[in-house]
Design a protein around this motif. Structure first.
Motif, PDB file in Angstrom:
ATOM      1  N   LEU A 254      10.637  -4.164   3.016  1.00  0.00           N
ATOM      2  CA  LEU A 254      10.475  -3.415   1.769  1.00  0.00           C
ATOM      3  C   LEU A 254      11.650  -2.477   1.537  1.00  0.00           C
ATOM      4  CD1 LEU A 254       6.667  -2.545   1.936  1.00  0.00           C
ATOM      5  CD2 LEU A 254       7.771  -4.215   0.428  1.00  0.00           C
ATOM      6  N   LYS A 255      12.106  -1.824   2.588  1.00  0.00           N
ATOM      7  CA  LYS A 255      13.245  -0.915   2.472  1.00  0.00           C
ATOM      8  C   LYS A 255      14.496  -1.666   2.024  1.00  0.00           C
ATOM      9  CE  LYS A 255      16.645   1.425   5.361  1.00  0.00           C
ATOM     10  NZ  LYS A 255      17.585   1.333   4.305  1.00  0.00           N
ATOM     11  N   THR A 256      14.748  -2.831   2.608  1.00  0.00           N
ATOM     12  CA  THR A 256      15.925  -3.625   2.233  1.00  0.00           C
ATOM     13  C   THR A 256      15.877  -3.992   0.756  1.00  0.00           C
ATOM     14  OG1 THR A 256      16.119  -4.527   4.468  1.00  0.00           O
ATOM     15  CG2 THR A 256      17.198  -5.749   2.693  1.00  0.00           C
ATOM     16  N   HIS A 257      14.717  -4.439   0.285  1.00  0.00           N
ATOM     17  CA  HIS A 257      14.564  -4.781  -1.134  1.00  0.00           C
ATOM     18  C   HIS A 257      14.734  -3.539  -2.006  1.00  0.00           C
ATOM     19  CE1 HIS A 257      12.913  -6.725  -4.736  1.00  0.00           C
ATOM     20  NE2 HIS A 257      12.220  -5.607  -4.908  1.00  0.00           N
ATOM     21  N   PHE A 258      14.116  -2.445  -1.603  1.00  0.00           N
ATOM     22  CA  PHE A 258      14.186  -1.214  -2.388  1.00  0.00           C
ATOM     23  C   PHE A 258      15.631  -0.732  -2.516  1.00  0.00           C
ATOM     24  CE2 PHE A 258      14.289   3.382  -2.773  1.00  0.00           C
ATOM     25  CZ  PHE A 258      13.407   3.616  -3.815  1.00  0.00           C
ATOM     26  N   ASP A 259      16.356  -0.683  -1.420  1.00  0.00           N
ATOM     27  CA  ASP A 259      17.741  -0.195  -1.450  1.00  0.00           C
ATOM     28  C   ASP A 259      18.612  -1.041  -2.380  1.00  0.00           C
ATOM     29  OD1 ASP A 259      17.237   1.872   0.331  1.00  0.00           O
ATOM     30  OD2 ASP A 259      17.848   0.714   2.091  1.00  0.00           O
TER      31      ASP A 259
ATOM     32  N   HIS B 280       0.860  -1.186   0.000  1.00  0.00           N
ATOM     33  CA  HIS B 280       0.000   0.000   0.000  1.00  0.00           C
ATOM     34  C   HIS B 280       0.899   1.239   0.000  1.00  0.00           C
ATOM     35  CE1 HIS B 280      -3.176   2.679   2.155  1.00  0.00           C
ATOM     36  NE2 HIS B 280      -3.133   2.902   0.854  1.00  0.00           N
ATOM     37  N   ILE B 281       0.835   2.005  -1.087  1.00  0.00           N
ATOM     38  CA  ILE B 281       1.695   3.165  -1.282  1.00  0.00           C
ATOM     39  C   ILE B 281       0.829   4.418  -1.327  1.00  0.00           C
ATOM     40  CG2 ILE B 281       3.365   4.266  -2.836  1.00  0.00           C
ATOM     41  CD1 ILE B 281       3.964   1.400  -3.889  1.00  0.00           C
ATOM     42  N   VAL B 282       1.277   5.470  -0.644  1.00  0.00           N
ATOM     43  CA  VAL B 282       0.550   6.738  -0.658  1.00  0.00           C
ATOM     44  C   VAL B 282       1.470   7.843  -1.176  1.00  0.00           C
ATOM     45  CG1 VAL B 282      -1.149   6.198   1.108  1.00  0.00           C
ATOM     46  CG2 VAL B 282       1.092   7.030   1.805  1.00  0.00           C
ATOM     47  N   THR B 283       0.897   8.753  -1.940  1.00  0.00           N
ATOM     48  CA  THR B 283       1.678   9.849  -2.502  1.00  0.00           C
ATOM     49  C   THR B 283       0.751  10.988  -2.902  1.00  0.00           C
ATOM     50  OG1 THR B 283       3.269  10.486  -4.221  1.00  0.00           O
ATOM     51  CG2 THR B 283       1.573   8.912  -4.843  1.00  0.00           C
TER      52      THR B 283
ATOM     53  N   LEU C 197      16.777  20.235  -2.128  1.00  0.00           N
ATOM     54  CA  LEU C 197      16.761  19.284  -1.025  1.00  0.00           C
ATOM     55  C   LEU C 197      16.742  17.862  -1.583  1.00  0.00           C
ATOM     56  CD1 LEU C 197      14.031  20.978   1.156  1.00  0.00           C
ATOM     57  CD2 LEU C 197      16.378  20.598   1.904  1.00  0.00           C
ATOM     58  N   GLU C 198      17.430  16.956  -0.897  1.00  0.00           N
ATOM     59  CA  GLU C 198      17.367  15.550  -1.290  1.00  0.00           C
ATOM     60  C   GLU C 198      15.967  15.007  -1.030  1.00  0.00           C
ATOM     61  OE1 GLU C 198      20.498  13.844   1.063  1.00  0.00           O
ATOM     62  OE2 GLU C 198      21.929  13.978  -0.594  1.00  0.00           O
ATOM     63  N   VAL C 199      15.526  14.090  -1.902  1.00  0.00           N
ATOM     64  CA  VAL C 199      14.195  13.489  -1.802  1.00  0.00           C
ATOM     65  C   VAL C 199      14.331  11.972  -1.671  1.00  0.00           C
ATOM     66  CG1 VAL C 199      11.956  13.205  -2.915  1.00  0.00           C
ATOM     67  CG2 VAL C 199      13.225  15.334  -3.206  1.00  0.00           C
ATOM     68  N   TYR C 200      13.552  11.404  -0.764  1.00  0.00           N
ATOM     69  CA  TYR C 200      13.628   9.975  -0.470  1.00  0.00           C
ATOM     70  C   TYR C 200      12.262   9.317  -0.596  1.00  0.00           C
ATOM     71  CZ  TYR C 200      18.125  11.111   1.711  1.00  0.00           C
ATOM     72  OH  TYR C 200      19.411  11.551   1.944  1.00  0.00           O
ATOM     73  N   PHE C 201      12.265   8.003  -0.824  1.00  0.00           N
ATOM     74  CA  PHE C 201      11.090   7.179  -0.591  1.00  0.00           C
ATOM     75  C   PHE C 201      11.209   6.668   0.848  1.00  0.00           C
ATOM     76  CE2 PHE C 201      10.158   5.711  -5.233  1.00  0.00           C
ATOM     77  CZ  PHE C 201       9.907   7.026  -5.576  1.00  0.00           C
ATOM     78  N   VAL C 202      10.080   6.559   1.542  1.00  0.00           N
ATOM     79  CA  VAL C 202      10.108   6.143   2.942  1.00  0.00           C
ATOM     80  C   VAL C 202       9.149   4.977   3.154  1.00  0.00           C
ATOM     81  CG1 VAL C 202      10.768   8.436   3.763  1.00  0.00           C
ATOM     82  CG2 VAL C 202       8.353   7.846   3.608  1.00  0.00           C
ATOM     83  N   PHE C 203       9.346   4.286   4.275  1.00  0.00           N
ATOM     84  CA  PHE C 203       8.614   3.055   4.567  1.00  0.00           C
ATOM     85  C   PHE C 203       8.098   3.096   5.997  1.00  0.00           C
ATOM     86  CE2 PHE C 203      11.918   2.533   1.498  1.00  0.00           C
ATOM     87  CZ  PHE C 203      11.324   1.841   0.466  1.00  0.00           C
ATOM     88  N   SER C 204       7.002   2.381   6.240  1.00  0.00           N
ATOM     89  CA  SER C 204       6.429   2.357   7.584  1.00  0.00           C
ATOM     90  C   SER C 204       7.417   1.719   8.562  1.00  0.00           C
ATOM     91  CB  SER C 204       5.112   1.571   7.586  1.00  0.00           C
ATOM     92  OG  SER C 204       5.343   0.213   7.241  1.00  0.00           O
ATOM     93  N   LYS C 205       7.373   2.192   9.773  1.00  0.00           N
ATOM     94  CA  LYS C 205       8.280   1.675  10.796  1.00  0.00           C
ATOM     95  C   LYS C 205       7.683   0.398  11.381  1.00  0.00           C
ATOM     96  CE  LYS C 205      10.680   4.770  12.928  1.00  0.00           C
ATOM     97  NZ  LYS C 205      11.112   5.861  13.864  1.00  0.00           N
TER      98      LYS C 205
ATOM     99  N   MET D 115       4.320   2.413   2.438  1.00  0.00           N
ATOM    100  CA  MET D 115       5.373   3.156   1.759  1.00  0.00           C
ATOM    101  C   MET D 115       4.815   4.495   1.284  1.00  0.00           C
ATOM    102  SD  MET D 115       7.485   1.776  -1.554  1.00  0.00           S
ATOM    103  CE  MET D 115       8.789   2.743  -2.325  1.00  0.00           C
ATOM    104  N   ALA D 116       5.681   5.517   1.238  1.00  0.00           N
ATOM    105  CA  ALA D 116       5.269   6.834   0.760  1.00  0.00           C
ATOM    106  C   ALA D 116       6.392   7.446  -0.056  1.00  0.00           C
ATOM    107  CB  ALA D 116       4.882   7.737   1.925  1.00  0.00           C
ATOM    108  N   LEU D 117       6.027   8.373  -0.940  1.00  0.00           N
ATOM    109  CA  LEU D 117       6.979   8.919  -1.907  1.00  0.00           C
ATOM    110  C   LEU D 117       7.219  10.407  -1.647  1.00  0.00           C
ATOM    111  CD1 LEU D 117       5.436   7.331  -5.133  1.00  0.00           C
ATOM    112  CD2 LEU D 117       6.866   6.252  -3.379  1.00  0.00           C
ATOM    113  N   GLY D 118       8.437  10.861  -1.988  1.00  0.00           N
ATOM    114  CA  GLY D 118       8.714  12.293  -2.017  1.00  0.00           C
ATOM    115  C   GLY D 118       8.896  12.960  -0.677  1.00  0.00           C
ATOM    116  N   PHE D 119       9.751  12.415   0.178  1.00  0.00           N
ATOM    117  CA  PHE D 119       9.987  12.989   1.504  1.00  0.00           C
ATOM    118  C   PHE D 119      11.346  13.680   1.567  1.00  0.00           C
ATOM    119  CE2 PHE D 119       6.244  10.999   2.708  1.00  0.00           C
ATOM    120  CZ  PHE D 119       5.954  11.203   4.053  1.00  0.00           C
TER     121      PHE D 119
END
Length: 247
Positions: free
Chosen positions: A212-217, A28-31, A197-205, A82-86
């Motif tokens: 998901l973060k490990t796979h994404f990286d 589930h991704i929000v943006t 500014l640097e922009v990141y994708f972020v993941f729920s804690k 997951m969320a985009l553009g942070f």
């Protein structure tokens, strides 16, 4: 004969990949909607990154496009994976990707009077500056401003257009889409690339967010090494774009 049939069935099943027997993992991704990045038709730089890192045969991407304030709320309360553009150091309850996906450039719409005196971001000192809710530009710009946030970009642009405020911080493509809806003919001037500014994708804690973060990286590193990430960026942002690093 029956044993032979059963044996043949087992042989056929053993030849089918395990992924073919399981449903794709749901994310589930929000943006927010950003022109050129997360377009309503499913195209955009961010969405193309997602499709390459989370291919459809293995992953089911459920994407909700909502205002950024809602994005932060859903992520903070573990209602999204997951969320985009942070930007860096956001206080939402999240885990950042190891590598930024770009260095974002923020633009500003200013009154003609301020445009005539513009000498860089310092020109916003002591000015009435507004932006969309939860963008937090006042925390990111080292200049003292009379800063407020609102939920409607068109309202903000009408205010600067009428001279009620001095500036609106946002992104040029998004601001240009609102020009035809202004209450009066456009007066404000858009100044590009006022800060970066640097922009990141972020993941729920959560445990799922960590996976998901490990796979994404891992997969993002491959996209960078192959040059594919740069190709995607130039396709959507421009052939001369130089914003994949802060250099």
């Amino acid at each position: 004969m029956q044993q032979l049939i059963c044996r043949l069935i087992l042989i056929v099943l053993s030849a089918i990949p395990i992924s073919g027997l399981t449903e794709p993992a749901r994310i589930h991704i929000v943006t927010e909607n950003w022109v050129g990045y997360t377009n309503h038709d499913g195209s955009g730089y961010y969405f193309d990154i997602l499709r390459r890192i989370f291919p459809a045969e293995d992953w089911l991407l459920e994407i909700d496009m909502v205002p950024f304030s809602r994005v932060r709320y859903l992520l903070h309360h573990h209602k999204a994976d997951m969320a985009l553009g942070f930007y860096p150091d956001d206080k939402a309850n999240s885990i950042y990707s190891d590598i930024p996906i770009e260095v974002d450039t923020v633009d500003v719409a200013v009154t003609p009077e301020l445009a005539a005196l513009w000498q860089g971001i310092g020109s916003l000192a002591q000015k009435k500056v507004q932006a969309l809710l939860d963008y937090r530009f006042d925390e990111l710009i080292p200049v003292a401003m009379y800063y407020e946030e609102s939920v409607n970009l068109l309202d903000l642009l009408n205010r600067v257009n009428q001279g009620k405020i001095d500036a609106v911080l946002d992104y040029k493509p998004a601001m240009l889409t609102k020009v035809a809806e202004l209450n009066q003919p456009r007066q404000f001037v858009i100044i590009e690339d006022v800060f970066r500014l640097e922009v990141y994708f972020v993941f729920s804690k959560t445990d799922k967010g960590e996976l998901l973060k490990t796979h994404f990286d891992k997969e993002l590193t491959k996209l960078i090494a192959s040059g594919e990430l740069e190709q995607l960026f130039r396709h959507y942002v421009g052939e001369n774009a130089e914003r994949l690093s802060a250099k």
